[in-house]
Design a protein around this motif. Structure first.
Motif, PDB file in Angstrom:
ATOM      1  N   GLY A  68       0.818  -1.203   0.000  1.00  0.00           N
ATOM      2  CA  GLY A  68       0.000   0.000   0.000  1.00  0.00           C
ATOM      3  C   GLY A  68       0.855   1.257   0.000  1.00  0.00           C
ATOM      4  O   GLY A  68       2.000   1.254   0.454  1.00  0.00           O
ATOM      5  N   LEU A  69       0.305   2.336  -0.496  1.00  0.00           N
ATOM      6  CA  LEU A  69       1.032   3.602  -0.604  1.00  0.00           C
ATOM      7  C   LEU A  69       0.762   4.543   0.563  1.00  0.00           C
ATOM      8  O   LEU A  69       1.274   5.662   0.580  1.00  0.00           O
ATOM      9  N   TYR A  70      -0.004   4.083   1.558  1.00  0.00           N
ATOM     10  CA  TYR A  70      -0.339   4.941   2.699  1.00  0.00           C
ATOM     11  C   TYR A  70       0.686   4.743   3.809  1.00  0.00           C
ATOM     12  O   TYR A  70       0.673   3.743   4.528  1.00  0.00           O
ATOM     13  N   LEU A  71       1.575   5.716   3.978  1.00  0.00           N
ATOM     14  CA  LEU A  71       2.757   5.522   4.803  1.00  0.00           C
ATOM     15  C   LEU A  71       2.475   5.410   6.294  1.00  0.00           C
ATOM     16  O   LEU A  71       3.182   4.691   7.005  1.00  0.00           O
ATOM     17  N   THR A  72       1.477   6.122   6.802  1.00  0.00           N
ATOM     18  CA  THR A  72       1.261   6.091   8.247  1.00  0.00           C
ATOM     19  C   THR A  72       0.821   4.719   8.731  1.00  0.00           C
ATOM     20  O   THR A  72       1.013   4.379   9.901  1.00  0.00           O
ATOM     21  N   TYR A  73       0.244   3.921   7.858  1.00  0.00           N
ATOM     22  CA  TYR A  73      -0.217   2.593   8.282  1.00  0.00           C
ATOM     23  C   TYR A  73       0.946   1.713   8.720  1.00  0.00           C
ATOM     24  O   TYR A  73       0.821   0.925   9.661  1.00  0.00           O
ATOM     25  N   TYR A  74       2.082   1.832   8.050  1.00  0.00           N
ATOM     26  CA  TYR A  74       3.211   0.967   8.371  1.00  0.00           C
ATOM     27  C   TYR A  74       3.646   1.140   9.821  1.00  0.00           C
ATOM     28  O   TYR A  74       4.048   0.184  10.480  1.00  0.00           O
ATOM     29  N   LEU A  75       3.590   2.364  10.316  1.00  0.00           N
ATOM     30  CA  LEU A  75       4.070   2.652  11.665  1.00  0.00           C
ATOM     31  C   LEU A  75       2.963   2.572  12.710  1.00  0.00           C
ATOM     32  O   LEU A  75       3.187   2.087  13.821  1.00  0.00           O
ATOM     33  N   HIS A  76       1.755   3.021  12.357  1.00  0.00           N
ATOM     34  CA  HIS A  76       0.706   3.168  13.360  1.00  0.00           C
ATOM     35  C   HIS A  76      -0.463   2.210  13.208  1.00  0.00           C
ATOM     36  O   HIS A  76      -1.272   2.099  14.137  1.00  0.00           O
ATOM     37  N   GLY A  77      -0.594   1.527  12.074  1.00  0.00           N
ATOM     38  CA  GLY A  77      -1.753   0.675  11.875  1.00  0.00           C
ATOM     39  C   GLY A  77      -3.039   1.495  11.955  1.00  0.00           C
ATOM     40  O   GLY A  77      -3.042   2.704  11.748  1.00  0.00           O
ATOM     41  N   ASP A  78      -4.148   0.822  12.264  1.00  0.00           N
ATOM     42  CA  ASP A  78      -5.425   1.525  12.414  1.00  0.00           C
ATOM     43  C   ASP A  78      -5.628   1.885  13.883  1.00  0.00           C
ATOM     44  O   ASP A  78      -6.435   1.280  14.595  1.00  0.00           O
ATOM     45  N   THR A  79      -4.878   2.869  14.340  1.00  0.00           N
ATOM     46  CA  THR A  79      -4.955   3.304  15.730  1.00  0.00           C
ATOM     47  C   THR A  79      -5.182   4.803  15.797  1.00  0.00           C
ATOM     48  O   THR A  79      -5.096   5.511  14.793  1.00  0.00           O
ATOM     49  N   ARG A  80      -5.426   5.285  17.008  1.00  0.00           N
ATOM     50  CA  ARG A  80      -5.602   6.720  17.206  1.00  0.00           C
ATOM     51  C   ARG A  80      -4.344   7.482  16.804  1.00  0.00           C
ATOM     52  O   ARG A  80      -4.417   8.622  16.353  1.00  0.00           O
ATOM     53  N   LYS A  81      -3.185   6.842  17.008  1.00  0.00           N
ATOM     54  CA  LYS A  81      -1.934   7.497  16.628  1.00  0.00           C
ATOM     55  C   LYS A  81      -1.891   7.762  15.130  1.00  0.00           C
ATOM     56  O   LYS A  81      -1.329   8.755  14.685  1.00  0.00           O
ATOM     57  N   ARG A  82      -2.488   6.879  14.356  1.00  0.00           N
ATOM     58  CA  ARG A  82      -2.511   7.117  12.918  1.00  0.00           C
ATOM     59  C   ARG A  82      -3.371   8.328  12.582  1.00  0.00           C
ATOM     60  O   ARG A  82      -3.012   9.165  11.751  1.00  0.00           O
ATOM     61  N   GLY A  83      -4.509   8.422  13.242  1.00  0.00           N
ATOM     62  CA  GLY A  83      -5.359   9.580  13.017  1.00  0.00           C
ATOM     63  C   GLY A  83      -4.643  10.878  13.351  1.00  0.00           C
ATOM     64  O   GLY A  83      -4.753  11.868  12.622  1.00  0.00           O
ATOM     65  N   MET A  84      -3.886  10.878  14.446  1.00  0.00           N
ATOM     66  CA  MET A  84      -3.134  12.068  14.815  1.00  0.00           C
ATOM     67  C   MET A  84      -2.034  12.359  13.798  1.00  0.00           C
ATOM     68  O   MET A  84      -1.774  13.514  13.453  1.00  0.00           O
ATOM     69  N   ALA A  85      -1.369  11.292  13.312  1.00  0.00           N
ATOM     70  CA  ALA A  85      -0.303  11.474  12.321  1.00  0.00           C
ATOM     71  C   ALA A  85      -0.859  12.081  11.034  1.00  0.00           C
ATOM     72  O   ALA A  85      -0.225  12.949  10.424  1.00  0.00           O
ATOM     73  N   LEU A  86      -2.041  11.650  10.632  1.00  0.00           N
ATOM     74  CA  LEU A  86      -2.676  12.215   9.439  1.00  0.00           C
ATOM     75  C   LEU A  86      -3.003  13.687   9.649  1.00  0.00           C
ATOM     76  O   LEU A  86      -2.788  14.520   8.755  1.00  0.00           O
ATOM     77  N   LEU A  87      -3.505  14.009  10.827  1.00  0.00           N
ATOM     78  CA  LEU A  87      -3.837  15.400  11.126  1.00  0.00           C
ATOM     79  C   LEU A  87      -2.599  16.282  11.107  1.00  0.00           C
ATOM     80  O   LEU A  87      -2.612  17.391  10.551  1.00  0.00           O
ATOM     81  N   MET A  88      -1.514  15.796  11.685  1.00  0.00           N
ATOM     82  CA  MET A  88      -0.281  16.576  11.716  1.00  0.00           C
ATOM     83  C   MET A  88       0.278  16.796  10.317  1.00  0.00           C
ATOM     84  O   MET A  88       0.814  17.868  10.006  1.00  0.00           O
ATOM     85  N   LEU A  89       0.141  15.790   9.457  1.00  0.00           N
ATOM     86  CA  LEU A  89       0.579  15.954   8.073  1.00  0.00           C
ATOM     87  C   LEU A  89      -0.240  17.041   7.375  1.00  0.00           C
ATOM     88  O   LEU A  89       0.310  17.894   6.672  1.00  0.00           O
ATOM     89  N   LYS A  90      -1.545  17.002   7.558  1.00  0.00           N
ATOM     90  CA  LYS A  90      -2.400  18.019   6.944  1.00  0.00           C
ATOM     91  C   LYS A  90      -2.014  19.417   7.416  1.00  0.00           C
ATOM     92  O   LYS A  90      -1.951  20.365   6.620  1.00  0.00           O
ATOM     93  N   GLN A  91      -1.741  19.547   8.699  1.00  0.00           N
ATOM     94  CA  GLN A  91      -1.368  20.854   9.238  1.00  0.00           C
ATOM     95  C   GLN A  91      -0.032  21.318   8.678  1.00  0.00           C
ATOM     96  O   GLN A  91       0.155  22.502   8.379  1.00  0.00           O
ATOM     97  N   ARG A  92       0.890  20.390   8.515  1.00  0.00           N
ATOM     98  CA  ARG A  92       2.191  20.738   7.925  1.00  0.00           C
ATOM     99  C   ARG A  92       2.010  21.216   6.493  1.00  0.00           C
ATOM    100  O   ARG A  92       2.616  22.199   6.060  1.00  0.00           O
TER     101      ARG A  92
END
Length: 203
Positions: A68-92
């Protein structure tokens, strides 16, 4: 070719090969000239039938969880941490004026590469460095299936910091254990990979 242009080109080459992309053959060949790996990839892209290239892309990135091409999944899986990582990317991205289209996820590798190309080697390349392990696991998966797309990931990897011993240990752990699992309503944030087959590759 400078780093930003390579990131821009690899971002483009990792998107779905629609008619518009395939029609830009001359521009793609010119952009890839002199870059080992990208020249060969572009040659494959343009000399293979469009239907076969499109089918190959879907089979490689959309139908195989392990690539898969979705990078946050490799580190965080389907967890709250992934949701936060996605949010931080959007803000960046917003801080640098990059706006995503409706439905686009910020951890999709072509988008991360586009950001690296536009925002520069400092803040722009930070997401690539942060997800170095995921990129390496994706690269290993593509090499195992012997897809030409592995050549594109090789070029990206060459521009990133070398893997440390700690990185390799983390990669082995991820390959054996897989990403964290925590059902938090993130079903729509991108299909993640099955990493177990790559435990040996990452040693």
């Amino acid at each position: 070719m400078d780093r930003s242009r390579i990131f821009q080109l690899t971002s483009l080459l990792l998107t779905y090969p629609d008619d518009e992309l395939l029609a830009a053959g001359d521009e793609l060949r010119a952009a890839a000239a002199g870059v080992d790996g990208l020249e060969s990839f572009v040659d494959w892209l343009l000399t293979t039938s469009p239907i076969e290239v499109q089918r190959h892309y879907v089979q490689t990135f959309d139908l195989r969880r392990r690539s898969g091409l979705y990078l946050t999944y490799y580190l965080h899986g389907d967890t709250r941490k992934r949701g936060m990582a996605l949010l931080m990317l959007k803000q960046r991205y917003r801080a640098h004026g990059l706006r995503l289209a409706d439905g686009e996820l910020p951890d999709l590798l072509p988008i991360v590469l586009e950001f690296a190309a536009t925002a520069g080697p400092g803040d722009g390349e930070a997401p690539l460095r942060q997800h170095r392990q995921g990129i390496e696991l994706l690269r290993a998966a593509l090499h195992e299936t012997r897809t030409p797309y592995a050549m594109v990931l090789d070029v990206v990897g060459e521009l990133l910091p070398q893997l440390t011993d700690a990185d390799r240990e983390a990669l082995t752990a991820l390959a054996f254990d897989g990403p964290p699992v925590e059902t938090v309503g993130l079903d729509a944030v991108g299909m993640g990979p099955n990493l177990a087959p790559y435990a040996e590759v990452c040693k």
